[in-house]
Design an enzyme around this catalytic site. Structure first.
Site, PDB file in Angstrom:
ATOM      1  N   GLU A 132       0.833  -1.225   0.000  1.00 26.17           N
ATOM      2  CA  GLU A 132       0.000   0.000   0.000  1.00 26.17           C
ATOM      3  C   GLU A 132       0.863   1.268   0.000  1.00 26.17           C
ATOM      4  O   GLU A 132       0.518   2.286  -0.605  1.00 26.17           O
ATOM      5  CB  GLU A 132      -0.921  -0.060   1.229  1.00 26.17           C
ATOM      6  CG  GLU A 132      -1.663   1.205   1.591  1.00 26.17           C
ATOM      7  CD  GLU A 132      -2.924   1.438   0.781  1.00 26.17           C
ATOM      8  OE1 GLU A 132      -2.861   1.278  -0.442  1.00 26.17           O
ATOM      9  OE2 GLU A 132      -3.950   1.797   1.385  1.00 26.17           O
ATOM     10  N   THR A 185      -4.227   9.420  -3.746  1.00 30.70           N
ATOM     11  CA  THR A 185      -4.064   9.557  -2.291  1.00 30.70           C
ATOM     12  C   THR A 185      -2.796  10.341  -1.964  1.00 30.70           C
ATOM     13  O   THR A 185      -2.799  11.206  -1.081  1.00 30.70           O
ATOM     14  CB  THR A 185      -4.018   8.164  -1.630  1.00 30.70           C
ATOM     15  OG1 THR A 185      -5.257   7.517  -1.896  1.00 30.70           O
ATOM     16  CG2 THR A 185      -3.811   8.249  -0.137  1.00 30.70           C
TER      17      THR A 185
END
Ligand code: HSE
Length: 311
Positions: A132, A185
């Site tokens: 991630e 993000t």
């Protein structure tokens, strides 16, 4: 003979959940992503096929969250494996619904199942977090942990990652409005302020504690009072045209809380029945059509299963 291939599904996730920036997340039942992992003779990892969201997904194995997570896992196993991945991307990249986390969880989970579970879920979480990190530029577990464990997760702390699984309120439904554009993000994180006043810290802490308590006690009024965020939502609302108008419309239609899902652009709203969830979804979509040509609406109960083997 041991099987050489496995098919798994993993859930989408809503992270932050209002006042829980980087410390709260939950899994939902739709959309769900599929991955097939095959053991092959030639050592190394490759992505053989991607269907669904081809555009947003890096196929370079050094940049894809699934392959990066797998690399970390394999280096711990200290064996020479050949792995081929087929990714059926149903959680769109940059949607705010935990797309990169879903890939980072699916691959290590699938390999672990195929190898007879050499690692615990907590160990798999660490591999997934490293995957991630490639997508968002930072370690945050609020998508990975609920994707892997299901339900609501509180991340009590990092280094080491200390997670607490919360029991999910039975009648809680989540409506998602997903406008069809991408927010990275890593970019959205740059908008977050670094310093806050003591007054804001007190307000945010009270709301985060209230939200956790509301979830544990299925106290929907407390959830509603607590779902206010002073960190991510005010900084990122400007990335989503019409955000406050959509949020107000959701609240006026009976939502018990509404905010940005992860780093957006998806917006989530809570309700206490599927019927209310659908009504809120259609109002959100109607208001949002002034700003977006295309959006998807999902209405889902809380996913308490996490990843599953389906073939
Ligand atoms: N907590 C993370 C953020 C989640 O808001 O940046 C990103 O999906």
């Amino acid at each position: 003979m041991k099987p050489k291939s496995i098919k798994v599904i993993v859930p989408a996730t809503v992270s932050n959940v209002g006042p829980g920036f980087d410390i709260m997340g939950f899994a939902i039942n739709t959309p769900i992503e599929e991955m097939v992992l095959r053991l092959i003779d030639k050592p190394g990892i490759k992505i053989s096929r991607v269907t669904g969201d081809k555009n947003g997904l890096p196929l370079d194995i050094k940049k894809n969250t699934a392959t990066v997570a797998l690399k970390h896992m394999i280096s711990m196993l200290n064996i020479n494996l050949g792995i081929e991945l087929e990714i059926r991307k149903k959680i769109i990249s940059g949607s705010g619904l935990g797309s990169s986390a879903a890939s980072a969880v699916a691959a290590p989970f699938a390999l672990n199942e195929l190898l007879g579970k050499p690692f615990s879920k907590h160990e798999l979480m660490e591999f997934a977090l490293l995957g991630e990190k490639i997508a968002s530029g930072s370690i945050h577990a609020d998508n990975v942990a609920p994707c892997l464990f299901g339900g609501f997760i509180l991340i009590r702390g990092y280094n080491p990652t200390d997670i607490v699984q919360l029991s999910s309120p039975k009648n809680l439904y989540c409506t998602i409005l997903h406008p069809q554009f991408e927010i990275k993000t890593s970019e959205a994180r740059k908008l977050i302020k670094r310093n806050y006043s003591l007054k804001d810290v007190i307000t945010q802490t009270g709301n985060a504690a209230g939200l956790v308590t509301g979830i544990l006690k299925s106290d929907y009024k407390l959830i509603k009072r607590s779902l206010n965020d002073l960190i991510a939502e005010p900084a990122r609302a400007k990335l989503i045209p019409g955000f406050y108008e959509i949020k107000n419309a959701a609240m006026e239609s009976g939502a018990i809380g509404c905010s940005i899902s992860g780093s957006g652009p998806a917006i989530f709203a809570f309700s206490t029945s599927e019927k209310d969830g659908r009504k809120i979804g259609s109002v959100m979509k109607k208001v949002s059509s002034k700003y977006f040509k295309k959006s998807n609406v999902y209405v889902s109960s809380i996913n308490t299963d996490g990843p599953k083997v389906i073939g």
